[in-house]
Design a protein around this motif. Structure first.
Motif, PDB file in Angstrom:
ATOM      1  N   GLU A  90       0.781  -1.090   0.140  1.00 45.82           N
ATOM      2  CA  GLU A  90       0.190  -0.070  -0.083  1.00 45.82           C
ATOM      3  C   GLU A  90       1.015   1.288   0.090  1.00 45.82           C
ATOM      4  OE1 GLU A  90      -0.069  -1.612   4.308  1.00 45.82           O
ATOM      5  OE2 GLU A  90      -0.210  -2.196   2.270  1.00 45.82           O
ATOM      6  N   ALA A  91       2.236   1.164   0.344  1.00 46.95           N
ATOM      7  CA  ALA A  91       3.088   2.221   0.300  1.00 46.95           C
ATOM      8  C   ALA A  91       3.104   2.705  -1.086  1.00 46.95           C
ATOM      9  CB  ALA A  91       4.225   2.066   1.382  1.00 46.95           C
ATOM     10  N   MET A  92       3.200   1.571  -1.948  1.00 47.22           N
ATOM     11  CA  MET A  92       3.687   2.160  -3.333  1.00 47.22           C
ATOM     12  C   MET A  92       2.412   2.664  -4.139  1.00 47.22           C
ATOM     13  SD  MET A  92       6.144  -1.220  -4.152  1.00 47.22           S
ATOM     14  CE  MET A  92       4.994  -2.544  -3.579  1.00 47.22           C
ATOM     15  N   THR A  93       1.261   2.455  -3.766  1.00 50.96           N
ATOM     16  CA  THR A  93       0.020   2.678  -4.446  1.00 50.96           C
ATOM     17  C   THR A  93       0.163   4.383  -4.842  1.00 50.96           C
ATOM     18  OG1 THR A  93      -1.225   1.067  -3.585  1.00 50.96           O
ATOM     19  CG2 THR A  93      -2.406   2.864  -4.522  1.00 50.96           C
ATOM     20  N   PRO A  94       0.555   5.262  -3.885  1.00 52.59           N
ATOM     21  CA  PRO A  94       0.434   6.726  -4.209  1.00 52.59           C
ATOM     22  C   PRO A  94       1.583   6.966  -5.398  1.00 52.59           C
ATOM     23  CG  PRO A  94       0.233   6.400  -1.905  1.00 52.59           C
ATOM     24  CD  PRO A  94       0.579   5.164  -2.397  1.00 52.59           C
ATOM     25  N   PHE A  95       2.378   6.186  -5.447  1.00 48.04           N
ATOM     26  CA  PHE A  95       3.516   6.484  -6.502  1.00 48.04           C
ATOM     27  C   PHE A  95       3.131   5.905  -7.772  1.00 48.04           C
ATOM     28  CE2 PHE A  95       5.784   6.907  -2.370  1.00 48.04           C
ATOM     29  CZ  PHE A  95       6.499   8.169  -2.597  1.00 48.04           C
ATOM     30  N   THR A  96       2.741   4.554  -7.695  1.00 44.67           N
ATOM     31  CA  THR A  96       2.038   4.131  -9.152  1.00 44.67           C
ATOM     32  C   THR A  96       0.682   4.900  -9.713  1.00 44.67           C
ATOM     33  OG1 THR A  96       0.670   2.488  -7.744  1.00 44.67           O
ATOM     34  CG2 THR A  96       2.933   1.831  -8.625  1.00 44.67           C
ATOM     35  N   ASP A  97       0.114   5.248  -8.740  1.00 43.11           N
ATOM     36  CA  ASP A  97      -0.858   6.280  -8.979  1.00 43.11           C
ATOM     37  C   ASP A  97      -0.586   7.638  -9.852  1.00 43.11           C
ATOM     38  OD1 ASP A  97      -3.027   4.629  -8.194  1.00 43.11           O
ATOM     39  OD2 ASP A  97      -3.331   5.986  -6.357  1.00 43.11           O
ATOM     40  N   LYS A  98       0.745   8.001  -9.596  1.00 38.11           N
ATOM     41  CA  LYS A  98       1.413   9.065 -10.315  1.00 38.11           C
ATOM     42  C   LYS A  98       2.307   8.843 -11.284  1.00 38.11           C
ATOM     43  CE  LYS A  98       0.939  11.720  -6.179  1.00 38.11           C
ATOM     44  NZ  LYS A  98       1.616  12.809  -4.967  1.00 38.11           N
ATOM     45  N   GLY A  99       2.348   7.507 -11.724  1.00 38.13           N
ATOM     46  CA  GLY A  99       3.133   7.202 -12.998  1.00 38.13           C
ATOM     47  C   GLY A  99       4.385   6.246 -12.695  1.00 38.13           C
ATOM     48  N   ALA A 100       4.571   5.976 -11.269  1.00 41.11           N
ATOM     49  CA  ALA A 100       5.973   5.170 -10.980  1.00 41.11           C
ATOM     50  C   ALA A 100       5.520   3.841 -11.275  1.00 41.11           C
ATOM     51  CB  ALA A 100       6.193   5.612  -9.561  1.00 41.11           C
ATOM     52  N   THR A 101       6.646   2.917 -11.391  1.00 44.15           N
ATOM     53  CA  THR A 101       6.511   1.407 -11.452  1.00 44.15           C
ATOM     54  C   THR A 101       6.789   0.834 -10.294  1.00 44.15           C
ATOM     55  OG1 THR A 101       7.131   1.469 -13.777  1.00 44.15           O
ATOM     56  CG2 THR A 101       7.258  -0.550 -12.599  1.00 44.15           C
ATOM     57  N   ALA A 102       5.955  -0.093  -9.793  1.00 47.44           N
ATOM     58  CA  ALA A 102       6.285  -0.749  -8.510  1.00 47.44           C
ATOM     59  C   ALA A 102       6.960  -1.966  -8.943  1.00 47.44           C
ATOM     60  CB  ALA A 102       4.929  -1.394  -7.631  1.00 47.44           C
ATOM     61  N   ALA A 103       8.316  -2.399  -8.046  1.00 49.95           N
ATOM     62  CA  ALA A 103       9.062  -3.726  -8.347  1.00 49.95           C
ATOM     63  C   ALA A 103       8.511  -4.358  -7.013  1.00 49.95           C
ATOM     64  CB  ALA A 103      10.273  -3.262  -8.078  1.00 49.95           C
ATOM     65  N   SER A 104       8.806  -5.784  -7.451  1.00 50.72           N
ATOM     66  CA  SER A 104       8.185  -6.994  -6.384  1.00 50.72           C
ATOM     67  C   SER A 104       9.537  -7.239  -5.569  1.00 50.72           C
ATOM     68  CB  SER A 104       8.004  -8.126  -7.115  1.00 50.72           C
ATOM     69  OG  SER A 104       8.984  -8.524  -8.026  1.00 50.72           O
ATOM     70  N   SER A 105      10.573  -6.730  -5.739  1.00 56.41           N
ATOM     71  CA  SER A 105      11.652  -6.885  -4.692  1.00 56.41           C
ATOM     72  C   SER A 105      13.010  -5.718  -5.097  1.00 56.41           C
ATOM     73  CB  SER A 105      12.307  -8.315  -5.134  1.00 56.41           C
ATOM     74  OG  SER A 105      12.849  -8.255  -6.439  1.00 56.41           O
ATOM     75  N   PRO A 106      13.724  -5.883  -4.078  1.00 50.57           N
ATOM     76  CA  PRO A 106      14.865  -4.844  -4.474  1.00 50.57           C
ATOM     77  C   PRO A 106      15.677  -5.139  -5.644  1.00 50.57           C
ATOM     78  CG  PRO A 106      14.658  -5.377  -2.158  1.00 50.57           C
ATOM     79  CD  PRO A 106      13.844  -6.277  -2.779  1.00 50.57           C
ATOM     80  N   ALA A 107      15.952  -6.679  -5.900  1.00 49.28           N
ATOM     81  CA  ALA A 107      16.584  -7.108  -7.332  1.00 49.28           C
ATOM     82  C   ALA A 107      15.683  -6.473  -8.419  1.00 49.28           C
ATOM     83  CB  ALA A 107      16.514  -8.548  -7.005  1.00 49.28           C
ATOM     84  N   GLY A 108      14.317  -6.697  -8.429  1.00 51.48           N
ATOM     85  CA  GLY A 108      13.666  -6.558  -9.605  1.00 51.48           C
ATOM     86  C   GLY A 108      13.699  -4.833  -9.623  1.00 51.48           C
ATOM     87  N   LEU A 109      13.650  -4.013  -8.812  1.00 52.47           N
ATOM     88  CA  LEU A 109      13.933  -2.566  -8.832  1.00 52.47           C
ATOM     89  C   LEU A 109      15.428  -2.497  -9.352  1.00 52.47           C
ATOM     90  CD1 LEU A 109      13.024   0.238  -6.571  1.00 52.47           C
ATOM     91  CD2 LEU A 109      15.488  -0.139  -7.226  1.00 52.47           C
ATOM     92  N   ALA A 110      16.252  -2.934  -8.910  1.00 50.58           N
ATOM     93  CA  ALA A 110      17.784  -2.652  -9.258  1.00 50.58           C
ATOM     94  C   ALA A 110      17.968  -3.008 -10.908  1.00 50.58           C
ATOM     95  CB  ALA A 110      18.923  -3.361  -8.710  1.00 50.58           C
TER      96      ALA A 110
END
Length: 299
Positions: free
Chosen positions: A40-60
Motif C-alpha cells: 500500500e505504500a507504493m500505491t500513491p506512486f504508481t497512481d502518479k506514474g511510477a512503476t512498482a517492483a516486486s523486490s529490491p532485485a527487480g528494482l535494481a
C-alpha cells in the motif's frame, strides 16, 4: 553513465523520510521505480506514474540509481546483499545511495562488496526531516568518489538544496554522526534549561517560544561553525576577537545560570561543562569568569 546520463531512479523504503524524498524524484523525466515491503505504500506512486517492483532485485535491474531509506544496518545489508537484494541484479555502473544513518564501517564494507560487481555504493545520509524532504530542502552528506559524486548531484538536487561532498565512502555517515551529536546534545541541553526555568517558576512553554524565535534569527549553534580547524587561534587571527567576545558573553551568562541553579538546587552538568569548555572549544582559551568559578569549586 555520466552526470548527464543517469537515467531511471529507484527508491527502496517509502516510510516517513523515504516517501517524500521519492516523491520529489517523480518529476524526473527518466522515470521512477519504487519498492516497499508494504504494497500500500507504493500505491500513491504508481497512481502518479511510477512503476512498482516486486523486490529490491527487480528494482535494481531497471534502474541506474537505487536510493535506499530503511531502518538500520541490518535492513540495509538485506536490501543490498540479501538473496533478492540489489546486488543480485544491478548492472555494472549502477549507483546505490544509502540514505539511512548507519555505521560508517558498514558503508565501507558494503561499498567494497558492490565494487566487486562494478556497482558504486555511496553513503548519503540526510538532514532536515520529512518537511525538508517535501520541500526539496534537505542537506545530503555524500561519501563517494569525485566521479560518482558528479553523477548523483542532479537527482539528489530534486530533494535537497544542499549536497555536500564529505569525502570518500564512509565520510558522509561520519559527517551525519557529527551533525547529530550536536543535535541530540543540544536537545539534552534544552532539557537542562527547562529544569532550570521550571525550578524558577517560569512557564517552560513560553521559554520554548523564545528559543525557537531567536534560533530562527541567530542560526543557533551553526552560527559559530565557520572555522576550518579546531586548533587554538593565534591572536592575529581575524576570528580571535570575535570568538573572544563570544566567550566573554557566554561565560558571563553561563556563570549566572549556574549561580541561579545553585540557589534553586538544580543540577546542570552540561551547563557546568559548557562553562569550562566554551573558550577552549572556540580556540581562545579559558576566560577569567570560568577560571574564577573553577578556583572556587576546587578551593
Amino acid at each position: 553513465m555520466t552526470a548527464s546520463t543517469i537515467g531511471r531512479a529507484g527508491y527502496i523504503g517509502l516510510g516517513n523520510m523515504g516517501s517524500p524524498m521519492a516523491e520529489r524524484l517523480l518529476d524526473r523525466p527518466a522515470g521512477l521505480t519504487v519498492f516497499d515491503v508494504l504494497p500500500e505504500a507504493m500505491t500513491p506512486f504508481t497512481d502518479k506514474g511510477a512503476t512498482a517492483a516486486s523486490s529490491p532485485a527487480g528494482l535494481a535491474a531497471e534502474c541506474d540509481l537505487v536510493c535506499v531509506t530503511v531502518l538500520d544496518d541490518a535492513q540495509v545489508r538485506e536490501v543490498v546483499t540479501g538473496p533478492d537484494g540489489v546486488l543480485s541484479a544491478a548492472r555494472p555502473g549502477t549507483v546505490v545511495a544509502v540514505h539511512s544513518t548507519i555505521s560508517d564501517t558498514t558503508a565501507v564494507e558494503l561499498a567494497g562488496l558492490c565494487a566487486d560487481k562494478g556497482v558504486d555504493l555511496v553513503d548519503a545520509p540526510v538532514s532536515g526531516g520529512a518537511g525538508g524532504a517535501r520541500n526539496g530542502a534537505l542537506a545530503v552528506m555524500v561519501g563517494a568518489s569525485d566521479e560518482v559524486f558528479a553523477r548523483i548531484r542532479e537527482p539528489f538536487g530534486t530533494f535537497a538544496s544542499l549536497v555536500v561532498h564529505a569525502g570518500p565512502v564512509g565520510a558522509g555517515t561520519r559527517m551525519k554522526l557529527a551533525r547529530n551529536l550536536l543535535h541530540f546534545v543540544s536537545f539534552t541541553a534544552a532539557t537542562e534549561a527547562q529544569r532550570l526555568a521550571e525550578a524558577a517558576g517560569l512557564d517552560i512553554t513560553e521559554l520554548g517560544k523564545v528559543v525557537r524565535h531567536t534560533d530562527a534569527i541567530t542560526g543557533g549553534a551553526g552560527s559559530i561553525m565557520w572555522r576550518d580547524t579546531t586548533s587554538p587561534l593565534v591572536e592575529d587571527d581575524s576570528w580571535f576577537p570575535i570568538f573572544s567576545r563570544v566567550r566573554v558573553l557566554g561565560e558571563k551568562d553561563l556563570a549566572l545560570a549556574l549561580d541561579l541553579a545553585d540557589r534553586l538546587g538544580v543540577d546542570l552538568p552540561l551547563g557546568a561543562r559548557a562553562l569550562s569548555d566554551l573558550g577552549p572549544g572556540l580556540g581562545v582559551g579559558t576566560g577569567e569568569i570560568a577560571q574564577t568559578r573553577s578556583r572556587k569549586e576546587h578551593a
